[in-house]
Enzyme design. Sequence first.
Site, PDB file in Angstrom:
ATOM      1  CG  HIS A 157     -44.889  48.991  11.718  1.00 23.55           C
ATOM      2  ND1 HIS A 157     -45.704  50.082  11.459  1.00 23.55           N
ATOM      3  CD2 HIS A 157     -45.070  48.155  10.663  1.00 23.55           C
ATOM      4  CE1 HIS A 157     -46.346  49.897  10.314  1.00 23.55           C
ATOM      5  NE2 HIS A 157     -45.974  48.743   9.810  1.00 23.55           N
ATOM      6  CB  ALA A 158     -44.585  51.139  18.098  1.00 25.46           C
TER       7      ALA A 158
END
Length: 500
Positions: free
Chosen positions: A146-147
Amino acid sequence: MYKLSATDAGFLYGETPLSPMHVASVQVLALPEGVAEDAFIATLKPYISARSHLVPYITNRLQATLFDLDHPLWVRDPDFDIDRHIYRVEVPAPGGQAELEQTIAELHAKPLDRSRPLWEMAVLCGLEDREGTGNRRVAYYSRVHHACLDGMAGQAATVNLMDSEPATQEIPGPASEFAERAVQHNPASLLVDAWRNFALMQMDQVTRWPERLNAAARLWQRALDPSRSFGARQAPAPKTIFNRPVSAARTYAVGEVPVTDIKAVGRALGATLNDVFLASCGGGLRRYLKAKGELPQAPLIAGCPVSLRQPGDASLNNQLTMMQVALGTGIADAKARVSAVAASARSAKAATAEAAPLLTGNASVPGLPAALRSAALWAEQIGAGEGPQQVNLVISNVPGPRHTLYSNGARMLTHYPVSIAAHGMGVNLTAQSYDGVLYLGITACARALPDADRLRDAILAEFSELRAAVVPVEPARTTTNVHQLAATAPPSTEKLREVA
């Protein structure tokens, strides 16, 4: 120098061994005629490699700053090997939907290797030929940390990595500067950069204070006005079986509904597609919890991600915040629940818009990364998720591609999302649309939701009854579960009814 924002990096800091922070999608694909699985995978690797410059996270890896004084950076991985990222996985026989869902749950439970680019694509083979046509299929389980991106950026990445027609399209090569990206930055220069970023953040606080003061005043006025609200009550959400520390194991289930059906219900009730989706989830949760004798009197509260992107912004990063919406789980009447959810969502959207100037995705404070990472690990050790929570679960709805896509000549049939189960919020309901169909993915901690398929069936049954109540149709068109969709879809989406 490509530094992660505070929002991007927050998903790294919040990750723990029991709560990985990657997201994924599942595409079932119809292989080109006469192409076997192994041959398809062999040509898929150069196909993806030729597009890697369109999706930079494919060849980017992380570089931390010295002493964790600032957020990490993306740098080029000089040892990138696509064979480490694209690999074959055999789905257990008979390769039906249950086996596919279980395989995805097992793959999704494993954290990504942070020493490499933060993505993988498992090509799932051995899928059942449910129609007896002899057509071969595979499925992609594509996961990304998700980064790297949020939901909207994920849709852009999917489009960039695929074609709009069966023939493989010619992709212009990367610009020279793409291949010349740094593979390592000097640690001393990163220390200087960390202090510069801290100073810039302080300047930003000063220059934007009038805008933020106005935002705070608007929120204060909202709090004092009894005719307005923030969408959901600000007290902690009611305790449910979903709100507990998560274990390492995951469960997963999928479903789908034609977008035209959801819009028809929305038109009949004066609600948006998202209102109908949220209300259907609320009704399904009500059914599921009531059957277990676990339905709380107070309505469940959903945390709903809200995009902060400007129109046309397809950059691969995170630009989002979260709003709280009451799901009307205490309301038995489905139409009344839609109205209540719509009102809660409208208030939450308005309050979120007013609060937007107070939000910043670029906070930079020396030592913050180490502090947040330590806090997440410490919280997991002491049983994070047992206490009061602001939301019961996360529900997200992301618009996706509107036209049929192809990958390496294979037609993309489905677009199921897979998301994150976090401590205290062990259930995640995410939907994303594709070519006229809304695809639902339920990702959960096995301790919080051991039977994700039952919740899926409850949500789809709730929508079917709601649709029948407001837009009467013939019995053949009612949608109760994913297995019946071949008979229920409108002609324009019949080609997508074939799922694994």
